[in-house]
Design an enzyme around this catalytic site. Sequence first.
Site, PDB file in Angstrom:
ATOM      1  N   GLU A 222      23.096 -13.104 -19.962  1.00 28.03           N
ATOM      2  CA  GLU A 222      23.746 -12.234 -18.971  1.00 28.03           C
ATOM      3  C   GLU A 222      22.756 -11.166 -18.501  1.00 28.03           C
ATOM      4  O   GLU A 222      21.812 -10.818 -19.223  1.00 28.03           O
ATOM      5  CB  GLU A 222      24.983 -11.636 -19.667  1.00 28.03           C
ATOM      6  CG  GLU A 222      25.908 -10.759 -18.908  1.00 28.03           C
ATOM      7  CD  GLU A 222      26.412 -11.235 -17.572  1.00 28.03           C
ATOM      8  OE1 GLU A 222      25.589 -11.551 -16.715  1.00 28.03           O
ATOM      9  OE2 GLU A 222      27.640 -11.195 -17.366  1.00 28.03           O
ATOM     10  N   ASP A 223      22.948 -10.662 -17.290  1.00 32.74           N
ATOM     11  CA  ASP A 223      22.057  -9.592 -16.806  1.00 32.74           C
ATOM     12  C   ASP A 223      22.388  -8.255 -17.463  1.00 32.74           C
ATOM     13  O   ASP A 223      21.516  -7.551 -17.949  1.00 32.74           O
ATOM     14  CB  ASP A 223      22.108  -9.481 -15.266  1.00 32.74           C
ATOM     15  CG  ASP A 223      23.521  -9.343 -14.703  1.00 32.74           C
ATOM     16  OD1 ASP A 223      24.504  -9.378 -15.476  1.00 32.74           O
ATOM     17  OD2 ASP A 223      23.654  -9.204 -13.467  1.00 32.74           O
TER      18      ASP A 223
ATOM     19  N   ARG B 116      18.008  -7.814  -5.350  1.00 31.92           N
ATOM     20  CA  ARG B 116      17.724  -8.675  -6.514  1.00 31.92           C
ATOM     21  C   ARG B 116      16.235  -8.956  -6.646  1.00 31.92           C
ATOM     22  O   ARG B 116      15.745  -9.236  -7.731  1.00 31.92           O
ATOM     23  CB  ARG B 116      18.455 -10.022  -6.379  1.00 31.92           C
ATOM     24  CG  ARG B 116      19.970  -9.931  -6.395  1.00 31.92           C
ATOM     25  CD  ARG B 116      20.553 -11.326  -6.555  1.00 31.92           C
ATOM     26  NE  ARG B 116      21.946 -11.410  -6.161  1.00 31.92           N
ATOM     27  CZ  ARG B 116      22.976 -11.131  -6.947  1.00 31.92           C
ATOM     28  NH1 ARG B 116      22.793 -10.725  -8.177  1.00 31.92           N
ATOM     29  NH2 ARG B 116      24.212 -11.261  -6.498  1.00 31.92           N
TER      30      ARG B 116
ATOM     31  N   ASP C  83      28.540  -4.334 -19.347  1.00 32.15           N
ATOM     32  CA  ASP C  83      28.990  -3.005 -18.906  1.00 32.15           C
ATOM     33  C   ASP C  83      30.314  -2.694 -19.612  1.00 32.15           C
ATOM     34  O   ASP C  83      30.329  -2.269 -20.766  1.00 32.15           O
ATOM     35  CB  ASP C  83      29.090  -3.078 -17.379  1.00 32.15           C
ATOM     36  CG  ASP C  83      29.488  -1.786 -16.715  1.00 32.15           C
ATOM     37  OD1 ASP C  83      29.224  -0.722 -17.276  1.00 32.15           O
ATOM     38  OD2 ASP C  83      30.052  -1.829 -15.611  1.00 32.15           O
TER      39      ASP C  83
ATOM     40  N   PHE D 290      24.518   2.914 -12.282  1.00 30.58           N
ATOM     41  CA  PHE D 290      24.565   1.641 -11.580  1.00 30.58           C
ATOM     42  C   PHE D 290      23.144   1.281 -11.187  1.00 30.58           C
ATOM     43  O   PHE D 290      22.465   2.046 -10.507  1.00 30.58           O
ATOM     44  CB  PHE D 290      25.454   1.717 -10.338  1.00 30.58           C
ATOM     45  CG  PHE D 290      25.609   0.376  -9.666  1.00 30.58           C
ATOM     46  CD1 PHE D 290      26.514  -0.553 -10.147  1.00 30.58           C
ATOM     47  CD2 PHE D 290      24.812   0.043  -8.578  1.00 30.58           C
ATOM     48  CE1 PHE D 290      26.632  -1.809  -9.547  1.00 30.58           C
ATOM     49  CE2 PHE D 290      24.925  -1.213  -7.976  1.00 30.58           C
ATOM     50  CZ  PHE D 290      25.836  -2.130  -8.466  1.00 30.58           C
TER      51      PHE D 290
HETATM   52  P1  5GP Z   1      31.464  -6.005 -17.148  1.00 26.57           P
HETATM   53  O1  5GP Z   1      32.525  -7.049 -17.077  1.00 26.57           O
HETATM   54  O2  5GP Z   1      30.754  -5.937 -18.485  1.00 26.57           O
HETATM   55  O3  5GP Z   1      31.982  -4.648 -16.749  1.00 26.57           O
HETATM   56  O4  5GP Z   1      30.395  -6.315 -16.044  1.00 26.57           O
HETATM   57  C1  5GP Z   1      29.697  -7.438 -16.029  1.00 26.57           C
HETATM   58  C2  5GP Z   1      29.007  -7.710 -14.713  1.00 26.57           C
HETATM   59  O5  5GP Z   1      29.108  -6.660 -13.762  1.00 26.57           O
HETATM   60  C3  5GP Z   1      27.543  -7.856 -14.960  1.00 26.57           C
HETATM   61  O6  5GP Z   1      27.254  -9.144 -15.349  1.00 26.57           O
HETATM   62  C4  5GP Z   1      26.961  -7.505 -13.621  1.00 26.57           C
HETATM   63  O7  5GP Z   1      26.941  -8.649 -12.809  1.00 26.57           O
HETATM   64  C5  5GP Z   1      27.900  -6.472 -13.066  1.00 26.57           C
HETATM   65  N1  5GP Z   1      27.372  -5.114 -13.336  1.00 26.57           N
HETATM   66  C6  5GP Z   1      27.721  -4.272 -14.341  1.00 26.57           C
HETATM   67  N2  5GP Z   1      27.000  -3.137 -14.298  1.00 26.57           N
HETATM   68  C7  5GP Z   1      26.156  -3.281 -13.249  1.00 26.57           C
HETATM   69  C8  5GP Z   1      25.114  -2.458 -12.706  1.00 26.57           C
HETATM   70  O8  5GP Z   1      24.794  -1.349 -13.150  1.00 26.57           O
HETATM   71  N3  5GP Z   1      24.465  -2.975 -11.616  1.00 26.57           N
HETATM   72  C9  5GP Z   1      24.765  -4.176 -11.058  1.00 26.57           C
HETATM   73  N4  5GP Z   1      24.064  -4.542 -10.018  1.00 26.57           N
HETATM   74  N5  5GP Z   1      25.718  -4.982 -11.571  1.00 26.57           N
HETATM   75  C10 5GP Z   1      26.399  -4.531 -12.648  1.00 26.57           C
HETATM   76 MG    MG Z   2      26.285 -10.597 -14.512  1.00 26.01          MG
END
Ligand code: 5GP
Ligand code: MG
Length: 187
Positions: A113-114, A179, A117, A166
Amino acid sequence: MISVTLQDMKEMSFLSIEGKNLCKYIDSKLINESVQSIGRKISQDYGEEQISILCVLNGAFMFAADLMRSITSPCEISFIRLSSYEGTETTGKVRMVNDIPDSLSNRHVLIVEDIVDTGITMNFLINEVKKLQPKSIKVATMFDKPSRRKCHVHVDYIGLTIEDKFIVGYGLDYNGLFRNLPDIYTK
Ligand code: 5GP
Ligand code: MG
């Protein structure tokens, strides 16, 4: 290495998020070192066992490509596309755009995963992968934002832990853009 930087793009008008200019937050050198370090650790942990990487699109494509090149264990890769974000906020509802490949059953699955969050996406995905009865499931993320967690998830390999910001670059986008930046930027 020649690659695009924010400086190269400075004449362009799309260099802001919600009216705020982007500023550099993490250098690509640190990212690359972290990727190599995770790759070494994964290679030690799995040894000669075959790894089935499941790359979470779109954000993790760049990390997965670099990580795979630093793993010495045998590995294959497949892709899953999930969507939960609109702009800079999660909608809280995770949507699976394509199905998880059935071929992951009875495999050592490594979800790549990238960024983790709130943890909502990863929690959802782990539960979906479990249904296929893999031999094991582990999670590798390039970035971790632990202060934002709403859902507990166990992350096995973390590149860099960051503050509640973010970020864009290295595969991470804002409405589809940025990206291509090798460094990480924030607003
Ligand atoms: P979660 O479900 O953990 O809140 O978020 C997961 C997804 O939200 C990540 O895989 C990513 O694609 C996106 N995301 C969460 N935080 C960020 C951020 O700081 N920047 C960007 N560009 N995407 C984020
Ligand atoms: Mg992601």
